[in-house]
Design a protein around this motif. Structure first.
Motif, short mmCIF file in Angstrom:
data_model
loop_
_atom_site.label_atom_id
_atom_site.label_comp_id
_atom_site.label_asym_id
_atom_site.label_seq_id
_atom_site.Cartn_x
_atom_site.Cartn_y
_atom_site.Cartn_z
N PHE A 53 0.82 -1.21 0.00
CA PHE A 53 0.00 0.00 0.00
C PHE A 53 0.86 1.26 0.00
CE2 PHE A 53 -2.07 3.43 2.43
CZ PHE A 53 -3.17 3.66 1.62
N THR A 54 1.86 1.31 0.85
CA THR A 54 2.71 2.50 0.94
C THR A 54 3.51 2.70 -0.34
OG1 THR A 54 2.83 2.37 3.36
CG2 THR A 54 4.57 3.62 2.23
N ASP A 55 4.03 1.60 -0.90
CA ASP A 55 4.79 1.71 -2.16
C ASP A 55 3.91 2.24 -3.28
OD1 ASP A 55 7.08 0.79 -0.97
OD2 ASP A 55 6.80 -1.29 -1.60
N GLU A 56 2.65 1.81 -3.30
CA GLU A 56 1.75 2.19 -4.38
C GLU A 56 1.24 3.62 -4.22
OE1 GLU A 56 -2.75 0.94 -5.62
OE2 GLU A 56 -1.28 -0.69 -5.54
N THR A 57 1.01 4.05 -2.98
CA THR A 57 0.34 5.33 -2.75
C THR A 57 1.24 6.41 -2.19
OG1 THR A 57 -0.29 4.75 -0.48
CG2 THR A 57 -1.79 4.08 -2.26
N ALA A 273 -7.54 8.17 3.86
CA ALA A 273 -8.16 7.13 4.67
C ALA A 273 -9.13 6.30 3.83
CB ALA A 273 -8.88 7.76 5.86
N GLN A 274 -9.91 6.97 2.99
CA GLN A 274 -10.81 6.24 2.09
C GLN A 274 -10.02 5.33 1.16
OE1 GLN A 274 -14.22 6.23 1.68
NE2 GLN A 274 -14.85 7.87 3.07
N ARG A 275 -8.87 5.81 0.73
CA ARG A 275 -8.05 5.02 -0.18
C ARG A 275 -7.53 3.75 0.49
NH1 ARG A 275 -3.19 7.60 -3.95
NH2 ARG A 275 -2.97 5.79 -5.34
N LEU A 276 -7.22 3.84 1.78
CA LEU A 276 -6.76 2.67 2.51
C LEU A 276 -7.85 1.60 2.59
CD1 LEU A 276 -4.75 1.13 4.30
CD2 LEU A 276 -5.64 2.40 6.26
N VAL A 277 -9.06 2.01 2.92
CA VAL A 277 -10.15 1.04 3.02
C VAL A 277 -10.47 0.45 1.65
CG1 VAL A 277 -12.56 0.70 3.72
CG2 VAL A 277 -11.08 2.20 5.07
#
Length: 340
Positions: A53-57, A273-277
């Motif tokens: 997730f962190t690498d992508e965003t 936060a929405q992107r994480l979910v």
């Protein structure tokens, strides 16, 4: 009518929760966006699902790990001052507590559509990202399959006195009770719990319940499926003689507990936060769950769970709005009959 905000089982003082969460900061690398995630799900599962997730965003994640009730009560106490951006739960009653306090933001429709309707509440304020089935563990050396109860409700009958194992103090069993409450009503649930208080031996955990069944301390035990499947994958170290009964038939004993993810309305990074979910419910993250050794059910549309598990759509679970599980009333009833 809005019910008063009541804590439920496992409440700690603010100082106690801070102690559990100590060592977690609120800032990430210089210049990087950082989300604070309050997580009650198993740490290894969440980290596996969010791999990449962190690498992508480019969004960093800081986790505050504790159990369902501790984190839910902490968020309610913090109210709009909570540092949390996202709340992840193991069972859904705790996220319902936060939702009823008005502290969750509506989720994006595209995120909700990544899972089936049965795995998210009608409110649209949180979404499921994993599921676990209620099962009955038994030892065939002690009890034949034909002798097993047809319904989980039968375990309150006098003939089961001293023969049942439960982990009454755990969030898992309390979620099961909340499902009985939603399906059968308060009076029937109180009567069932009264019978269980007489009949059941109380153990510290689901694993302890499985071990008690395996070692013939009790004939049957109420638990979630994945404890047994994990144990079998590790060579049956605890439950090698135990087997599982799935109740099916839309029985309360076939209840599927949903792990929930929600965005705090007070988050100062709502888009991130929405992107994480959204990521957590995406096919990629759901496939990581299915391929992991967690052996919980994936709930993403079109994503099959681990091959070792009975298919999710064949469990014939009862229809329960996961947003309608009443944790405070469940705790009150269990306390009234002496199970807590």
């Amino acid at each position: 009518m809005t019910r008063p905000r009541r804590p439920f089982a496992g409440l700690l003082t603010s100082a106690g929760v801070v102690g559990v969460l100590a060592g977690c900061g609120t800032s990430g690398a210089a210049g990087a966006e950082t989300l604070t995630v309050y997580s009650a799900q198993h740490e290894s599962l969440v980290r596996t699902m969010l791999e990449g997730f962190t690498d992508e965003t480019g969004i960093e994640l800081e986790f505050r790990d504790a159990n369902d009730s501790e984190l839910a009560n902490q968020i309610v106490q913090e109210d709009e001052a909570s540092p949390a951006d996202v709340f992840l739960t193991e069972n859904s009653p705790s996220i319902d507590v936060v939702d009823e306090a008005g502290l969750l933001a509506p989720l994006d429709a595209a995120t909700l559509d990544q899972v089936g309707e049965q795995y998210r509440p009608a409110s649209g304020t949180w979404v499921g990202f994993a599921a676990r089935s209620t099962v009955l563990a038994y030892n065939p050396a002690d009890i034949g399959e034909a002798e097993l109860p047809a319904s989980i409700l039968d375990l309150a009958n006098p003939e089961w006195e001293g023969r049942v194992g439960i982990a009454a103090g755990g969030a898992d069993f309390q979620a099961i009770v909340s499902a009985v409450l939603a399906l059968e009503g308060e009076d029937a649930t109180r009567a069932w719990l009264t019978g269980l208080e007489r009949n059941a031996e109380v153990f510290a955990s689901n694993t302890a319940v499985m071990k008690a069944v395996d070692e013939s301390e009790v004939d049957v035990g109420v638990m979630y499926h994945y404890y047994w499947y994990r144990d079998q994958a590790e060579g049956g170290l605890v439950g090698d003689d135990a087997k599982l009964r799935y109740f099916g038939n839309s029985d309360p004993g076939a209840f599927l507990s949903i792990s929930g993810a929600g965005v705090l309305a007070s988050s100062d990074q709502p888009e991130q936060a929405q992107r994480l979910v959204e990521y957590l419910t995406s096919p990629e993250a759901q496939e990581r769950l299915a391929d992991s050794d967690a052996l919980e059910y994936a709930v993403g549309t079109g994503v099959a769970s681990a091959d070792a598990l009975p298919p999710l759509d064949g469990l014939d679970a009862p229809v329960v709005d996961p947003g309608a599980l009443d944790a405070p009333l469940t705790t009150e009833l269990m306390q009234d009959v002496g199970l807590l």
